[in-house]
Design a protein around this motif. Structure first.
Motif, PDB file in Angstrom:
ATOM      1  N   VAL A  45      -3.868  39.326  60.496  1.00 34.70           N
ATOM      2  CA  VAL A  45      -2.822  40.193  61.309  1.00 34.70           C
ATOM      3  C   VAL A  45      -3.023  40.957  62.434  1.00 34.70           C
ATOM      4  O   VAL A  45      -2.344  40.885  63.622  1.00 34.70           O
ATOM      5  N   THR A  46      -4.417  41.777  62.408  1.00 39.42           N
ATOM      6  CA  THR A  46      -4.590  42.371  63.666  1.00 39.42           C
ATOM      7  C   THR A  46      -6.082  42.449  63.590  1.00 39.42           C
ATOM      8  O   THR A  46      -6.850  42.224  62.502  1.00 39.42           O
ATOM      9  N   ILE A  47      -6.763  42.544  64.729  1.00 36.26           N
ATOM     10  CA  ILE A  47      -8.346  42.748  64.951  1.00 36.26           C
ATOM     11  C   ILE A  47      -8.338  43.840  65.751  1.00 36.26           C
ATOM     12  O   ILE A  47      -7.833  44.093  66.769  1.00 36.26           O
ATOM     13  N   GLY A  48      -9.421  44.878  65.329  1.00 42.10           N
ATOM     14  CA  GLY A  48      -9.578  46.158  66.046  1.00 42.10           C
ATOM     15  C   GLY A  48     -11.279  46.043  66.079  1.00 42.10           C
ATOM     16  O   GLY A  48     -11.946  45.851  64.957  1.00 42.10           O
ATOM     17  N   ALA A  49     -11.768  46.618  67.183  1.00 39.78           N
ATOM     18  CA  ALA A  49     -13.054  46.809  67.564  1.00 39.78           C
ATOM     19  C   ALA A  49     -13.432  47.951  68.354  1.00 39.78           C
ATOM     20  O   ALA A  49     -12.433  48.277  69.406  1.00 39.78           O
ATOM     21  N   VAL A  50     -14.733  48.491  68.449  1.00 43.02           N
ATOM     22  CA  VAL A  50     -15.211  49.486  69.281  1.00 43.02           C
ATOM     23  C   VAL A  50     -16.549  49.526  69.216  1.00 43.02           C
ATOM     24  O   VAL A  50     -17.307  49.188  68.214  1.00 43.02           O
ATOM     25  N   ILE A  57     -19.979  56.377  70.504  1.00 46.45           N
ATOM     26  CA  ILE A  57     -18.878  55.640  70.559  1.00 46.45           C
ATOM     27  C   ILE A  57     -18.626  55.181  71.791  1.00 46.45           C
ATOM     28  O   ILE A  57     -18.086  56.354  72.541  1.00 46.45           O
ATOM     29  N   LEU A  58     -18.390  54.079  72.448  1.00 46.54           N
ATOM     30  CA  LEU A  58     -17.766  53.745  73.762  1.00 46.54           C
ATOM     31  C   LEU A  58     -16.364  53.589  73.537  1.00 46.54           C
ATOM     32  O   LEU A  58     -15.816  52.380  73.407  1.00 46.54           O
ATOM     33  N   LEU A  59     -15.519  54.454  73.614  1.00 46.27           N
ATOM     34  CA  LEU A  59     -14.022  54.286  73.490  1.00 46.27           C
ATOM     35  C   LEU A  59     -13.614  53.197  74.785  1.00 46.27           C
ATOM     36  O   LEU A  59     -12.562  52.237  74.334  1.00 46.27           O
ATOM     37  N   GLU A  60     -13.970  53.401  75.764  1.00 42.84           N
ATOM     38  CA  GLU A  60     -13.746  52.341  76.675  1.00 42.84           C
ATOM     39  C   GLU A  60     -14.089  50.921  76.565  1.00 42.84           C
ATOM     40  O   GLU A  60     -13.677  49.932  77.479  1.00 42.84           O
ATOM     41  N   ASP A  61     -15.195  50.681  75.609  1.00 44.95           N
ATOM     42  CA  ASP A  61     -15.461  49.322  75.419  1.00 44.95           C
ATOM     43  C   ASP A  61     -14.810  48.987  73.851  1.00 44.95           C
ATOM     44  O   ASP A  61     -15.509  48.887  72.813  1.00 44.95           O
ATOM     45  N   GLY A  62     -13.466  48.923  74.065  1.00 51.73           N
ATOM     46  CA  GLY A  62     -12.862  48.373  72.616  1.00 51.73           C
ATOM     47  C   GLY A  62     -11.893  47.095  72.704  1.00 51.73           C
ATOM     48  O   GLY A  62     -11.901  46.421  74.039  1.00 51.73           O
ATOM     49  N   PHE A  63     -11.502  46.887  71.495  1.00 48.75           N
ATOM     50  CA  PHE A  63     -10.603  45.545  71.480  1.00 48.75           C
ATOM     51  C   PHE A  63      -9.628  45.699  70.548  1.00 48.75           C
ATOM     52  O   PHE A  63      -9.750  46.289  69.379  1.00 48.75           O
TER      53      PHE A  63
END
Length: 217
Positions: A45-50, A57-63
């Motif tokens: 349904v959804t994919i989330g990653a960081v 934690i690199l918030l700018e490097d997320g998906f």
């Protein structure tokens, strides 16, 4: 083999080694929400990653990706996604191609990550006859290793194996639970605390960190 898979596989020509310091490695903290618990028949349904690099934690490097679902299922409402949103999501091949482009050779981290990997593998196999090639680390395995190493001395023994239990143990507020991006960020916060404990207990290399915890017979 599709161009998408070829490009992804090429990332592993020069990838991480067992003795690499954990501070050098790009970890990708992953969560997915699915229509059920059977990877063979259920769908993403959804994919989330960081990403986590150098214990940050690199918030700018997320998906984040919402995948189109055309059939009737309660899963989309459980995971905070309306049916209209699900119908307007990305097609599965587009979402997974973007995810592989983002993931590259990152070491996958997740809580009970086996289900997520199995579901993504099933989707990749359906689409392109492929599977994930990445190393992976389960936060529950690492927690149990650290408990056995004595790194959790002074804390309550590990008796519950949920993400909420680890949040309670490490003082992480579980905002936005049961969404892929929310759970990925929560797990990343737990993972940072585990990394600090791992280093103190002598688990400073990639091989030491990703060691699977033996299942009792």
């Amino acid at each position: 083999m599709s161009v998408v898979v070829e490009r992804y596989a090429s990332c592993f020509a020069t990838s991480w080694h067992d003795n690499d310091s954990i501070d050098r490695v790009r970890f990708v903290v992953l969560d997915s929400e699915t229509t059920g618990l059977n990877p063979a028949v259920d769908r993403l349904v959804t994919i989330g990653a960081v990403a986590v690099v150098g214990r940050e934690i690199l918030l700018e490097d997320g998906f984040s990706a919402l995948i189109r679902i055309d059939y009737n299922t309660d899963a989309v409402t459980v995971h905070g996604v309306t049916r209209d949103q699900a119908r307007n999501g990305l097609e599965e091949p587009e979402a997974l191609a973007a995810f592989l482009e983002y993931l590259r050779d990152g070491v996958i981290v997740g809580h009970h990550i086996g289900h997520d990997i199995a579901t993504i593998d099933a989707a990749l196999d359906r689409l392109w006859g492929a599977r994930l090639l990445n190393r992976s680390l389960d936060t529950m395995d690492l927690t149990l290793h650290l408990e056995r190493d004595g790194a959790l001395a002074g804390r309550q023994p590990v008796r519950h194996f949920t993400l909420e239990a680890l949040c309670d143990m490490f003082g992480v507020v579980p905002h936005d639970r049961h969404t892929a991006t929310g759970d990925a960020f929560i797990t990343a916060q737990v993972f940072l605390r585990l990394l600090r404990l791992a280093e103190r207990s002598g688990r400073s290399t990639l091989a030491q960190l990703t060691e699977a915890f033996p299942v009792p017979e």
